[in-house]
Structures are given as C-alpha cells and as structure tokens.
Design a protein around this motif. Sequence first.
Motif, mmCIF file in Angstrom:
data_model
loop_
_atom_site.group_PDB
_atom_site.id
_atom_site.type_symbol
_atom_site.label_atom_id
_atom_site.label_comp_id
_atom_site.label_asym_id
_atom_site.label_seq_id
_atom_site.Cartn_x
_atom_site.Cartn_y
_atom_site.Cartn_z
ATOM 1 N N ALA A 1 21.955 12.380 0.581
ATOM 2 C CA ALA A 1 20.836 12.789 -0.263
ATOM 3 C C ALA A 1 19.767 11.705 -0.276
ATOM 4 N N SER A 2 18.633 12.062 -0.840
ATOM 5 C CA SER A 2 17.555 11.114 -1.074
ATOM 6 C C SER A 2 17.179 11.215 -2.544
ATOM 7 N N TYR A 3 17.043 10.079 -3.182
ATOM 8 C CA TYR A 3 16.596 10.058 -4.576
ATOM 9 C C TYR A 3 15.113 9.716 -4.553
ATOM 10 N N ALA A 4 14.291 10.738 -4.776
ATOM 11 C CA ALA A 4 12.846 10.623 -4.591
ATOM 12 C C ALA A 4 12.185 9.482 -5.372
ATOM 13 N N PRO A 5 12.502 9.263 -6.664
ATOM 14 C CA PRO A 5 11.797 8.197 -7.392
ATOM 15 C C PRO A 5 11.985 6.794 -6.797
ATOM 16 N N TRP A 6 13.152 6.513 -6.259
ATOM 17 C CA TRP A 6 13.413 5.185 -5.686
ATOM 18 C C TRP A 6 13.177 5.148 -4.182
ATOM 19 N N GLY A 7 13.209 6.308 -3.532
ATOM 20 C CA GLY A 7 13.037 6.359 -2.082
ATOM 21 C C GLY A 7 14.285 5.983 -1.309
ATOM 22 N N ASN A 8 15.442 5.979 -1.969
ATOM 23 C CA ASN A 8 16.664 5.574 -1.288
ATOM 24 C C ASN A 8 17.455 6.755 -0.745
ATOM 25 N N LEU A 9 18.305 6.447 0.216
ATOM 26 C CA LEU A 9 19.303 7.395 0.691
ATOM 27 C C LEU A 9 20.553 7.191 -0.135
ATOM 28 N N ALA A 10 21.301 8.248 -0.352
ATOM 29 C CA ALA A 10 22.554 8.171 -1.092
ATOM 30 C C ALA A 10 23.643 8.837 -0.262
ATOM 31 N N LEU A 11 24.741 8.126 -0.076
ATOM 32 C CA LEU A 11 25.897 8.637 0.653
ATOM 33 C C LEU A 11 27.026 8.759 -0.366
ATOM 34 N N PHE A 12 27.314 9.970 -0.802
ATOM 35 C CA PHE A 12 28.272 10.185 -1.886
ATOM 36 C C PHE A 12 29.705 10.154 -1.376
ATOM 37 N N TYR A 13 30.519 9.259 -1.939
ATOM 38 C CA TYR A 13 31.934 9.223 -1.615
ATOM 39 C C TYR A 13 32.773 9.819 -2.746
ATOM 40 N N ARG A 14 32.148 10.135 -3.857
ATOM 41 C CA ARG A 14 32.751 10.883 -4.966
ATOM 42 C C ARG A 14 31.728 11.908 -5.437
ATOM 43 N N ASP A 15 32.203 12.951 -6.130
ATOM 44 C CA ASP A 15 31.274 13.899 -6.732
ATOM 45 C C ASP A 15 30.392 13.163 -7.729
ATOM 46 N N GLY A 16 29.112 13.496 -7.746
ATOM 47 C CA GLY A 16 28.172 12.883 -8.672
ATOM 48 C C GLY A 16 27.788 13.863 -9.767
ATOM 49 N N ARG A 17 26.938 13.393 -10.638
ATOM 50 C CA ARG A 17 26.475 14.279 -11.705
ATOM 51 C C ARG A 17 25.098 14.833 -11.337
ATOM 52 N N ARG A 18 24.778 15.964 -11.947
ATOM 53 C CA ARG A 18 23.479 16.609 -11.699
ATOM 54 C C ARG A 18 22.374 15.587 -11.930
ATOM 55 N N SER A 19 21.446 15.542 -11.007
ATOM 56 C CA SER A 19 20.405 14.534 -11.081
ATOM 57 C C SER A 19 19.038 15.112 -10.739
#
Length: 116
Positions: A68-86
């Motif tokens: 995923a990409s988190y638009a406000p920070w501009g980072n990529l995210a590689l999820f190794y566990r389920d995350g919460r709605r964001s």
Amino acid sequence: MIIRLTTETRSFEATLNDSAAARDLVALLPLALETEDFRQTERIAYPPRRLDTTGAPNASDPKAGDLASYAPWGNLALFYRDGRRSPNLVILGHLTDRGDAQHLATADRVTLENLL
C-alpha cells in the motif's frame, strides 16, 4: 502487473492492481529501499517521490500481504499483519502467496522489480 520483492533472505512475487498509484509505482522500478517497522504490523519505506493517488478510495482495510501507499506521508507499506482501517491508505496489490507476509517482518531492505 507482477513485481518481485527481494529482501535480505527471500524473494516474493506480488500482483498489483490497475490503480493510478500502482502504475506510478511500476514506473519507478527498480527500487532499492530501506525499511523500518511501523506498529509491529508493517514495514514502511520511502520511494523517491509520492505516488499518484488519483481515483483512490478514501480509506482501506489492509490485510497481511498487502502492499500500500499512505498518501499523507508518501511512504510504501508492506503489511506482514492485518492492519486497521486507515484513511488515505491506498492498496496497490498483494503478495501472490499471502502466507509469505510473515517473512517481511524483519526485512531491513527491499528491492522491487517489474517482472513484465
């Protein structure tokens, strides 16, 4: 679109969706990125620029194996566990074998390459 993610110890394939952000990521490949842990749920890394999030949903529910990409920070995210709605989290795709997600937990560096 299929890409390869390579860490210090393993390689994985991921299938990207047909979003503007995923296409923009592919345009940046190959990339070698340093990662850091975030909330014991995902590894994050910063590409050279923010991805185009045109047409992206307002929020996403990430699962283990999602990229995923988190638009406000501009980072990529590689999820190794389920995350919460964001809010502002844009899912780009997922590991072909979501069971491989656990191996991302300790990856300090990841290389992304286009396979097609």
